[in-house]
Motif scaffolding. Sequence first.
Motif, short mmCIF file in Angstrom:
data_model
loop_
_atom_site.label_atom_id
_atom_site.label_comp_id
_atom_site.label_asym_id
_atom_site.label_seq_id
_atom_site.Cartn_x
_atom_site.Cartn_y
_atom_site.Cartn_z
N TYR A 120 80.36 28.30 67.57
CA TYR A 120 78.87 28.41 67.06
C TYR A 120 77.85 26.77 66.70
CZ TYR A 120 78.93 33.69 66.66
OH TYR A 120 79.26 34.75 66.47
N PHE B 244 72.12 35.71 71.43
CA PHE B 244 72.71 36.77 71.44
C PHE B 244 72.04 38.53 70.64
CE2 PHE B 244 75.60 33.82 69.32
CZ PHE B 244 76.45 34.28 70.27
N HIS C 140 73.52 38.02 65.83
CA HIS C 140 74.84 37.79 64.75
C HIS C 140 74.76 37.19 63.79
CE1 HIS C 140 77.62 36.64 68.68
NE2 HIS C 140 76.57 37.76 69.53
N SER D 168 76.45 38.13 58.68
CA SER D 168 77.48 37.71 58.09
C SER D 168 77.83 40.31 58.31
CB SER D 168 77.45 37.80 56.94
OG SER D 168 75.63 38.08 56.44
N ASN E 3 77.97 41.50 61.23
CA ASN E 3 78.25 42.47 62.38
C ASN E 3 78.51 41.47 62.91
OD1 ASN E 3 76.57 40.41 63.78
ND2 ASN E 3 74.95 41.59 64.21
N HIS E 4 79.32 40.58 62.64
CA HIS E 4 79.97 39.04 63.07
C HIS E 4 81.45 38.89 61.80
CE1 HIS E 4 80.29 38.76 67.54
NE2 HIS E 4 79.38 39.46 67.27
N GLU E 5 82.11 38.70 62.76
CA GLU E 5 83.68 38.33 61.77
C GLU E 5 83.20 36.91 61.66
OE1 GLU E 5 86.04 38.90 59.56
OE2 GLU E 5 86.07 41.02 60.44
N ARG F 216 81.34 37.02 59.02
CA ARG F 216 81.18 37.74 57.36
C ARG F 216 82.19 36.96 56.37
NH1 ARG F 216 83.73 42.53 59.42
NH2 ARG F 216 81.67 42.23 60.07
N GLN G 119 74.26 31.09 70.41
CA GLN G 119 75.17 30.31 70.81
C GLN G 119 75.39 29.25 69.49
OE1 GLN G 119 77.42 28.92 73.85
NE2 GLN G 119 79.32 28.86 72.45
#
Length: 524
Positions: free
Chosen positions: A305, A325, A329, A331, A333-335, A338, A349
């Motif tokens: 990213y 996306f 994306h 915090s 829904n995306h590792e 997070r 991206q």
Amino acid sequence: QYAAFRTDLSVLLDQVGAGKESLSFMKRRIRRLAQQWAMAANRLDATLEQRWRDQKKILVHVGFLTEESGDVFSPKVLKGGPLGEMVQWADILTALHVLGHNLKISMSVKELFLGVPPGRGSCPLTGPLPFDLIYTDYHGMQQMKQHMGLSLKKHKCHIRVIDTFGTEPAYNHEEYATLHGYRTNWGYWNLNARQYMTMFPHTPDNSFMGFVSEELNETEKRSIQQNKVNNMAVVYGKEASMWKGKEGFLQILHRYMEVHGTVYYETQRPPEVPAFVKNHGLLPQHELQQLLRKAKLFIGFGFPYEGPAPLEAIANGCIFLQPKFHPPHSSLNHEFFRGKPTSREVSSQHPYAEQYIGNPHVMTVDYNNSLEFDSAIREIMRTKVEPYLPYEYTCEGMLERVHAYIQNQDFCALEPPFVPANFSRQLSGQSCVEACHSEGFICEPAHFRFINNKEALRGLKVQCEVVDSEVNHILPAFSEVRRECGLQQEPLLFSCAGHSPKYRRLCPCRDFRRGQVALCRDCL
Ligand code: UDP
């Protein structure tokens, strides 16, 4: 003392030190861009017409490169690991040096505290502060807290935290974050949110620090355009894992174009990289630039990213193709995001490329739709573009911005005097970032204090039956359902990024210079 521009970087190169791949990478970069920095310094010097600039004593403590933080980055420099942070630190160091400030560079805790045990003793940072400014990162903050104890609080207003992805006010305020679920492993330092300095202009709650990219002169631009190979693509992703599961797209791409990669490998081609790809292995920065000069397309597959590479590609005349996306994306829904102290929704991206650069240099498409993907590639082969670099990513742009911050941002003073001109007020169900943007302005957090009052709300013809004052990062705002106006009680929580469907926000907006969003039109 006056800060005179410097164009000789040899003292800086000595100060950076040696003995690690990360330091060698930064030094190679500083050397490679030296001439570009020197030219930019001369131009800015002329623009500022001998205006007085204070020379500051600046400590730069690069926390993530210290052994004490585990330094996971240095061993990966030559193995496809992240380089964006090193690019940025190299450029920050250079900008501060070129602007003529007095630097002390520290890359280890020992060096910084001279072996004084945690929390006490006469180390350089526990007495009166011998620096005007400290640039560090989240690791460095942690280290300073451990070693300085309470004196960190006293010196806090001098600190600037280099923070790639940004920290929103709700996450920065310790008590509020703890009570309302915004507590993360990174944050709650109770700084003014503008003390966090980001890699891209994510939210104006933070200061945009940025980095630089290589600039081309007219002759180089012309020769690049003449030598472009229309069917040559370079894939964004120096680590094999970034290619995983992308065979389908690569197949489609390969129908039209010769596909190049710069994926790190040890002895054998990584299995993720198909045989038809011409893999050059990880390249030194200047060789990557040469490859980008020939290529027509630079293509991202969703990770990493928000790195520097797409800007470099666009500056070298490539078109950047990247996935949209949907949903964005974040915090939630995306590792990767997070636990990061931001609720920003990342729409592609590289949202900066999408929103600030856009057509014809950037195409952001839905990769799940193979027709759309296919036709994007064909369109790119037909489209002619010129190399393009936003001014804020040139050396002059970065020098100008860092100069403005250093001379004007003062978080130690009670009422910061840095008040750029021109603001308007908006009401909206969105965040102030969006509300101001839709009016062609940018949210200016320093101005919240001027509109955080009944008069400002009344001026907007809002019918509030009650006016309350609360600690809530959405305020000042108006709740239509409850016909209530809320004013902000805690200045640290003034937030451009905050939004809630329950409120229409009151937003301070300002103008900005084209290509230099951090500065308002008349504020240099
Ligand atoms: N880079 C490089 N050699 C390569 C690929 C990339 O030197 O083969 C450099 C590139 O010039 C850029 C930096 O790596 O400045 C960071 O690139 P990226 O956008 O991938 O961000 P990261 O994830 O490393 O922070």
